[in-house]
Motif scaffolding. Structure first.
Motif, PDB file in Angstrom:
ATOM      1  N   ARG A  56      11.507   0.038 -34.750  1.00  0.00           N
ATOM      2  CA  ARG A  56      12.127  -0.209 -36.059  1.00  0.00           C
ATOM      3  C   ARG A  56      11.224   0.234 -37.195  1.00  0.00           C
ATOM      4  O   ARG A  56      11.686   0.820 -38.184  1.00  0.00           O
ATOM      5  CB  ARG A  56      12.444  -1.701 -36.208  1.00  0.00           C
ATOM      6  CG  ARG A  56      13.635  -2.155 -35.387  1.00  0.00           C
ATOM      7  CD  ARG A  56      14.054  -3.556 -35.749  1.00  0.00           C
ATOM      8  NE  ARG A  56      13.071  -4.561 -35.319  1.00  0.00           N
ATOM      9  CZ  ARG A  56      12.393  -5.370 -36.127  1.00  0.00           C
ATOM     10  NH1 ARG A  56      12.554  -5.285 -37.442  1.00  0.00           N
ATOM     11  NH2 ARG A  56      11.537  -6.258 -35.643  1.00  0.00           N
ATOM     12  N   MET A  57       9.936  -0.070 -37.073  1.00  0.00           N
ATOM     13  CA  MET A  57       8.973   0.272 -38.110  1.00  0.00           C
ATOM     14  C   MET A  57       7.613   0.450 -37.456  1.00  0.00           C
ATOM     15  O   MET A  57       7.216  -0.340 -36.595  1.00  0.00           O
ATOM     16  CB  MET A  57       8.898  -0.842 -39.173  1.00  0.00           C
ATOM     17  CG  MET A  57       8.009  -0.506 -40.342  1.00  0.00           C
ATOM     18  SD  MET A  57       8.705   0.847 -41.329  1.00  0.00           S
ATOM     19  CE  MET A  57       7.332   1.217 -42.418  1.00  0.00           C
ATOM     20  N   VAL A  58       6.885   1.484 -37.859  1.00  0.00           N
ATOM     21  CA  VAL A  58       5.558   1.763 -37.316  1.00  0.00           C
ATOM     22  C   VAL A  58       4.570   1.835 -38.469  1.00  0.00           C
ATOM     23  O   VAL A  58       4.788   2.556 -39.452  1.00  0.00           O
ATOM     24  CB  VAL A  58       5.529   3.088 -36.528  1.00  0.00           C
ATOM     25  CG1 VAL A  58       4.124   3.358 -36.000  1.00  0.00           C
ATOM     26  CG2 VAL A  58       6.531   3.054 -35.379  1.00  0.00           C
ATOM     27  N   THR A  59       3.484   1.075 -38.327  1.00  0.00           N
ATOM     28  CA  THR A  59       2.391   1.119 -39.289  1.00  0.00           C
ATOM     29  C   THR A  59       1.178   1.724 -38.619  1.00  0.00           C
ATOM     30  O   THR A  59       0.714   1.209 -37.593  1.00  0.00           O
ATOM     31  CB  THR A  59       2.042  -0.285 -39.809  1.00  0.00           C
ATOM     32  OG1 THR A  59       3.191  -0.864 -40.435  1.00  0.00           O
ATOM     33  CG2 THR A  59       0.888  -0.225 -40.810  1.00  0.00           C
ATOM     34  N   SER A  60       0.673   2.822 -39.150  1.00  0.00           N
ATOM     35  CA  SER A  60      -0.552   3.444 -38.647  1.00  0.00           C
ATOM     36  C   SER A  60      -1.693   3.084 -39.572  1.00  0.00           C
ATOM     37  O   SER A  60      -1.508   2.985 -40.791  1.00  0.00           O
ATOM     38  CB  SER A  60      -0.400   4.971 -38.601  1.00  0.00           C
ATOM     39  OG  SER A  60       0.693   5.364 -37.814  1.00  0.00           O
ATOM     40  N   THR A  61      -2.872   2.891 -38.992  1.00  0.00           N
ATOM     41  CA  THR A  61      -4.022   2.578 -39.833  1.00  0.00           C
ATOM     42  C   THR A  61      -5.286   3.188 -39.287  1.00  0.00           C
ATOM     43  O   THR A  61      -5.524   3.217 -38.080  1.00  0.00           O
ATOM     44  CB  THR A  61      -4.189   1.044 -40.005  1.00  0.00           C
ATOM     45  OG1 THR A  61      -5.308   0.787 -40.862  1.00  0.00           O
ATOM     46  CG2 THR A  61      -4.417   0.360 -38.652  1.00  0.00           C
ATOM     47  N   ASP A  62      -6.072   3.735 -40.203  1.00  0.00           N
ATOM     48  CA  ASP A  62      -7.372   4.322 -39.885  1.00  0.00           C
ATOM     49  C   ASP A  62      -8.113   4.458 -41.205  1.00  0.00           C
ATOM     50  O   ASP A  62      -7.493   4.518 -42.273  1.00  0.00           O
ATOM     51  CB  ASP A  62      -7.218   5.685 -39.211  1.00  0.00           C
ATOM     52  CG  ASP A  62      -8.418   6.051 -38.333  1.00  0.00           C
ATOM     53  OD1 ASP A  62      -9.558   5.882 -38.800  1.00  0.00           O
ATOM     54  OD2 ASP A  62      -8.215   6.492 -37.189  1.00  0.00           O
ATOM     55  N   ILE A  63      -9.423   4.541 -41.142  1.00  0.00           N
ATOM     56  CA  ILE A  63     -10.212   4.607 -42.365  1.00  0.00           C
ATOM     57  C   ILE A  63     -10.500   6.038 -42.806  1.00  0.00           C
ATOM     58  O   ILE A  63     -10.992   6.280 -43.899  1.00  0.00           O
ATOM     59  CB  ILE A  63     -11.543   3.831 -42.192  1.00  0.00           C
ATOM     60  CG1 ILE A  63     -12.152   3.480 -43.546  1.00  0.00           C
ATOM     61  CG2 ILE A  63     -12.516   4.621 -41.316  1.00  0.00           C
ATOM     62  CD1 ILE A  63     -13.335   2.530 -43.464  1.00  0.00           C
ATOM     63  N   GLY A  64     -10.188   7.012 -41.974  1.00  0.00           N
ATOM     64  CA  GLY A  64     -10.580   8.389 -42.231  1.00  0.00           C
ATOM     65  C   GLY A  64      -9.882   9.020 -43.426  1.00  0.00           C
ATOM     66  O   GLY A  64      -8.677   8.848 -43.633  1.00  0.00           O
ATOM     67  N   LYS A  65     -10.632   9.787 -44.166  1.00  0.00           N
ATOM     68  CA  LYS A  65     -10.100  10.511 -45.321  1.00  0.00           C
ATOM     69  C   LYS A  65      -9.122  11.584 -44.850  1.00  0.00           C
ATOM     70  O   LYS A  65      -9.389  12.324 -43.918  1.00  0.00           O
ATOM     71  CB  LYS A  65     -11.250  11.157 -46.092  1.00  0.00           C
ATOM     72  CG  LYS A  65     -10.819  11.924 -47.326  1.00  0.00           C
ATOM     73  CD  LYS A  65     -12.015  12.527 -48.032  1.00  0.00           C
ATOM     74  CE  LYS A  65     -11.581  13.326 -49.255  1.00  0.00           C
ATOM     75  NZ  LYS A  65     -12.757  13.954 -49.941  1.00  0.00           N
ATOM     76  N   GLY A  66      -7.971  11.663 -45.498  1.00  0.00           N
ATOM     77  CA  GLY A  66      -6.988  12.686 -45.192  1.00  0.00           C
ATOM     78  C   GLY A  66      -6.087  12.389 -44.016  1.00  0.00           C
ATOM     79  O   GLY A  66      -5.156  13.169 -43.744  1.00  0.00           O
ATOM     80  N   LEU A  67      -6.309  11.287 -43.310  1.00  0.00           N
ATOM     81  CA  LEU A  67      -5.510  11.010 -42.116  1.00  0.00           C
ATOM     82  C   LEU A  67      -4.099  10.537 -42.462  1.00  0.00           C
ATOM     83  O   LEU A  67      -3.164  10.782 -41.693  1.00  0.00           O
ATOM     84  CB  LEU A  67      -6.219   9.980 -41.242  1.00  0.00           C
ATOM     85  CG  LEU A  67      -7.557  10.440 -40.643  1.00  0.00           C
ATOM     86  CD1 LEU A  67      -8.138   9.356 -39.746  1.00  0.00           C
ATOM     87  CD2 LEU A  67      -7.374  11.734 -39.859  1.00  0.00           C
ATOM     88  N   ALA A  68      -3.923   9.883 -43.606  1.00  0.00           N
ATOM     89  CA  ALA A  68      -2.581   9.458 -44.010  1.00  0.00           C
ATOM     90  C   ALA A  68      -1.681  10.672 -44.200  1.00  0.00           C
ATOM     91  O   ALA A  68      -0.530  10.692 -43.725  1.00  0.00           O
ATOM     92  CB  ALA A  68      -2.652   8.637 -45.295  1.00  0.00           C
TER      93      ALA A  68
END
Length: 410
Positions: free
Chosen positions: A255-267
């Motif tokens: 239904r909904m996916v949240t991705s998370t990471d601290i790296g610059k440019g990964l979003a």
């Protein structure tokens, strides 16, 4: 040809070497021995003998390549062809990104080759590999003439000495891009917007500056498993890098996916992959943050997900850091379990050879106890077809992937 230097090793190493273990540590060679890195040597232990490559400045002093003959270009080509044949099912399935050579797992210690579309990415994690690299470039071109270019990537000097993946998953404090040398050693340079496929999913691969050689190839089958259990769920993908696990969850009907990471440019990179595969952008969001801090905040807020995917860095680059790594794994898994809704699932991975499969599950049990949850394991896996491991080399078995259902404490 000049006579090879001969090195006599302790008798107690004979059984391990005869079984096929490819490493001789510096503590087992004569301390006064001085040779340039890249020197071929003849090694003896009792009535066993073999041929290896000397390394002057690392914990592994000799990598054993053969017991029958001194390796040459023809010998190396045979190993490359054997590895190529083993990966045939992946190519038949339309997979265009895979590990063609897995170092020790394919009988070529210290060397890896990843295939991304029409390009091969060669990496070495030993000194003095110059002659081997020349042979390898020729062998790759000979075995697969469709290659358009070969890229050589350097490795960080503090990377742990494991079975060829650096990893396996194989990775620093986060899955953020790191600077590594990259140079085209044959053919043309890969495009910046190179797209590869696995199981019908498309992914952008940055062969110039991406993490490792471009993507984390060893989780291919684990990503497909996540697809199978994502329907109707809310999913949190931690240490997501460019969102590969998230893409499979979206295709699986999350239904909904949240991705998370601290790296610059990964979003931006993850968003580009979502669009590339035609998924609704509204079903995916990216949070740029430290995963430890984010999970702690979500746990304090009582925010929970139906499925949490946890693929952290190795935390352990040597045996000396193993216990510190286990503490870090316990903490991050405890936080993740607190963010899983009752009846939901946690998919937890580890990419260090310093923590074995049983120790990893013991860690998960400890984390569940700290989180005051029950963890019912219903799936576990290791490395895929393109990351083989010889029975004589347990260090090559680095990847763990465990999926379990979280409930309230029984």
């Amino acid at each position: 040809m000049a006579k090879l230097p001969e090195i006599t090793l302790p008798q107690q190493l004979k059984e391990r070497l005869a079984q096929g273990h490819p490493w001789v540590y510096r503590t087992h060679v004569p301390p006064q021995l001085r040779l340039p890195s890249g020197t071929w040597v003849r090694v003896r232990s009792g009535d066993w003998s073999g041929y290896g490559l000397w390394e002057a400045n690392r914990p592994i002093a000799i990598r054993i390549f053969s017991t029958h003959r001194l390796p040459d270009a023809h010998w190396l080509r045979e190993r490359v062809h054997a590895a190529w044949e083993l990966r045939a099912p992946l190519r038949d399935d339309g997979c265009t990104a895979y590990r063609w050579l897995f170092g020790e797992g394919d009988g070529l210690p210290g060397l890896t080759v990843d295939r991304y579309g029409d390009w091969a990415v060669l990496a070495t994690y030993m000194e003095g590999a110059g002659e081997l690299i020349g042979w390898l470039i020729a062998a790759l071109r000979d075995v697969d003439p469709t290659i358009r270019g070969i890229v050589l990537r350097g490795r960080d000097t503090d990377e742990d000495e494991r079975g060829g993946e650096s990893q396996i998953g194989d990775t620093g404090a986060a899955h953020s891009p790191v600077t590594q040398r990259a140079s085209v050693v044959w053919g043309g340079a890969p495009p910046q917007g190179l797209v590869v496929r696995e199981h019908g999913i498309q992914l952008y691969a940055d062969l110039h500056a991406g993490q490792k050689t471009g993507l984390f190839l060893d989780h291919r089958e684990n990503r497909r498993f996540i697809q199978q259990i994502s329907a109707g769920r809310t999913v949190l993908n931690c240490f997501s890098y460019t969102g590969a696990f998230s893409l499979y969850a979206l295709r699986g009907g999350a239904r909904m996916v949240t991705s998370t990471d601290i790296g610059k440019g990964l979003a931006a990179a993850a968003a580009a992959n979502v669009l590339l595969n035609g998924f609704e952008p509204a079903r995916h969001t990216f949070v740029t943050d430290d995963c430890f801090a984010l999970l702690e905040r979500y746990a304090a807020e009582g925010r929970q997900f139906d499925l949490v995917v946890l693929d952290p860095p190795s935390f352990a680059k040597s045996k000396q850091s193993r216990y510190a790594a286990l503490r870090a794994y316990t903490r991050i898994n405890t936080l993740a379990m607190r963010c899983v809704a009752p009846g939901g699932a946690l998919a937890s991975a580890s990419c260090t050879s310093q923590v074995g499969p049983e120790a990893f599950k013991e860690m998960l049990a400890a984390a569940a106890a700290q989180a005051q949850r029950s963890l019912q394991i219903f799936h576990e896996a290791g490395q895929p077809l393109d990351h083989p491991v010889f029975a004589s080399f347990p260090e090559g078995r680095y990847l763990k992937f465990v999926v379990g259902r979280l409930g309230n404490r029984l």
